[in-house]
Write a protein that holds these residues in place. Structure first.
Motif, PDB file in Angstrom:
ATOM      1  N   ARG A  73      24.684  24.741   8.384  1.00 39.92           N
ATOM      2  CA  ARG A  73      25.850  25.111   7.374  1.00 39.92           C
ATOM      3  C   ARG A  73      26.809  26.182   8.224  1.00 39.92           C
ATOM      4  NH1 ARG A  73      23.122  26.237   1.405  1.00 39.92           N
ATOM      5  NH2 ARG A  73      22.293  24.244   1.178  1.00 39.92           N
ATOM      6  N   ARG A  76      28.657  24.145  10.585  1.00 34.51           N
ATOM      7  CA  ARG A  76      29.849  23.596   9.829  1.00 34.51           C
ATOM      8  C   ARG A  76      31.002  24.571   9.656  1.00 34.51           C
ATOM      9  NH1 ARG A  76      28.069  19.678   5.280  1.00 34.51           N
ATOM     10  NH2 ARG A  76      30.203  18.955   5.843  1.00 34.51           N
ATOM     11  N   GLY A 214      25.563  17.138   4.590  1.00 29.53           N
ATOM     12  CA  GLY A 214      24.816  18.345   4.114  1.00 29.53           C
ATOM     13  C   GLY A 214      23.386  18.450   4.508  1.00 29.53           C
ATOM     14  N   HIS A 345      21.392  20.216  11.441  1.00 29.49           N
ATOM     15  CA  HIS A 345      20.430  20.567  10.263  1.00 29.49           C
ATOM     16  C   HIS A 345      18.779  20.598  10.722  1.00 29.49           C
ATOM     17  CE1 HIS A 345      23.771  21.117   7.404  1.00 29.49           C
ATOM     18  NE2 HIS A 345      24.236  19.795   7.470  1.00 29.49           N
TER      19      HIS A 345
END
Length: 419
Positions: A73, A76, A214, A345
């Motif tokens: 996250r 990003r 995500g 991730h």
């Protein structure tokens, strides 16, 4: 049907970025082994019990674990360049805190800051290297980390011998990390590519490093969970062997201090030598073949070490050499196996799983050794190497059977498959 043995390496990396990555891995390793050398002095300064070291390690490991969970996250939101800048600044501030803070509670807070920043640097650099530097450089980057981990205690010992005090060692390391942070600031746009530049691998941009989906999407992929288990088990093997072998050799097998210390040094030396030497061949034989060979030899090495009648150098040397490329090779294969869209991730999760393995499996070894005798730790390490081998074969089969949507494609010509 078997997994691809290799992917063609990416386009040659930018020399300045590659040099900075090597410097970063050395710097990342510098503070990691210093605590053990500085601990007697730190303990005296803060009037701590011996168990106080465990509190410091737990605080750092917990924040390292959390950092790995959120690094995708953060990548990003910030991009690779700014993530490395911010993380290196955090580590620099934390190490500066070690060198200056007068109270142990503040010292623990600095440990948390260091852990969070180190986890983000580790995951960010591994993600970038996996997609831009190829398996060979990944091996050597982790050898650079091992070099830094070896240099840190040497630096601290030299300063302590000159009565400079334990804080002086951390001050020097903080200065070095501050220089690294400045380098990251100056090069921050190079990691993500200039605005409007192509994000392809060929252009050297990092657009394909930043996750496009995500974290929950990553956790829906079975390959991600298998990778997490593998990293958990691998780091447990490495740290269990490295930390418990001396106690086993002296208290269980009756070796002298110098002899046992030599065998333990052989383990770590073979691990470093393996990362350097295997870096020359990994792209020729392919990461998958190397991983299969490494896990099989790790089983043999662990078995030789578990048998008390054999010379320890046989088992520890082979075990250290055979596992040396597992961590970097698994990292380099992550984008292909889980998909480039979730690789950042996945790498962050893998760093967290590795931290958890370091914390739990050696602790389990200690509990088993206390309950049944130290001899059982060698057999636990053997069992973990067998489990590692099985998990990797399952992962290879899964990656081979999986479809190849655009997000999983490697930007390279097709390669020959194992027969």
């Amino acid at each position: 049907m078997s997994a691809p043995t290799a992917s063609y390496p990416p386009a040659p990396p930018r020399p300045l970025l590659l040099a900075l990555a090597y410097l970063a891995f050395v710097s990342l390793g510098l503070p990691d082994a210093v605590l053990g050398v500085s601990w007697p002095s730190i303990r005296h300064t803060f009037a701590l019990p011996q168990a106080g070291m465990g509190i410091i390690l737990a605080a750092s490991a917990a924040s390292y674990f959390v950092s790995g969970l959120f690094v995708g996250r953060l990548m990003r939101a910030l991009g690779v360049g700014m993530l490395l800048v911010a993380s290196t600044v955090l580590v620099t501030l934390g190490i500066t805190g070690y060198a200056t803070l007068p109270h142990f509670a503040l010292f623990l807070m600095a440990a948390c800051v260091i852990g969070f920043g180190s986890g983000a640097i580790d995951a960010g650099l591994n993600t970038y290297a996996a997609q831009h530097f190829g398996a060979r450089h990944m091996n050597w980057l982790h050898a650079a980390y091992s070099t830094g981990a070896a240099l840190g205690p040497v630096l601290t010992t030299a300063l302590l011998a000159r009565d400079a005090g334990w804080r002086a060692g951390y001050a020097v390391i903080a200065a070095l990390l501050g220089t690294l942070a400045l380098s990251f600031v100056l090069m921050r746009r190079q990691w993500d590519g200039a605005p409007g530049a192509s994000a392809s691998t060929e252009s050297g941009g990092a657009g394909d490093v930043t996750p496009t989906v995500g974290a929950l999407e990553a956790l829906r992929r079975p390959a991600v969970w298998l990778q997490l288990l593998i990293f958990f088990v691998y780091t447990g093997i490495e740290v269990s062997a490295g930390q418990w072998s001396y106690t086993i050799l002296t208290e269980e097998r009756g070796l002298g201090t110098a002899e046992a210390g030599t065998w333990v040094s052989i383990f770590w030396g073979c691990l470093l030598a393996g990362r350097i030497s295997l870096g020359f061949v990994i792209e020729r034989i392919g990461p998958v073949r190397l991983l299969r060979l490494s896990t099989a030899l790790a089983v043999v090495g662990a078995l030789l070490f578990a048998l008390p009648s054999l010379p320890p150098a046989l088992g520890l040397g082979l075990l250290g050499f055979s596992i040396s490329s597992i961590f970097p090779a698994l990292m380099s294969e992550t984008p292909r196996r889980v998909g480039k869209d979730v690789a950042a991730h996945a790498v962050g999760f893998q760093v967290s799983a590795a931290t958890l393995g370091i914390a739990l499996l050696p602790s389990l070894a200690g509990l088993l050794g206390e309950r049944f005798g130290l001899w059982v730790i060698g057999w636990q390490i053997l069992g973990c190497t067998v489990l590692l081998t099985v998990l990797h074969e399952v992962l290879s089969a899964l990656a081979d059977r999986a479809p190849a949507p655009a997000s999983r494609e490697v930007m390279a010509p097709p390669v020959a498959r194992e027969k």
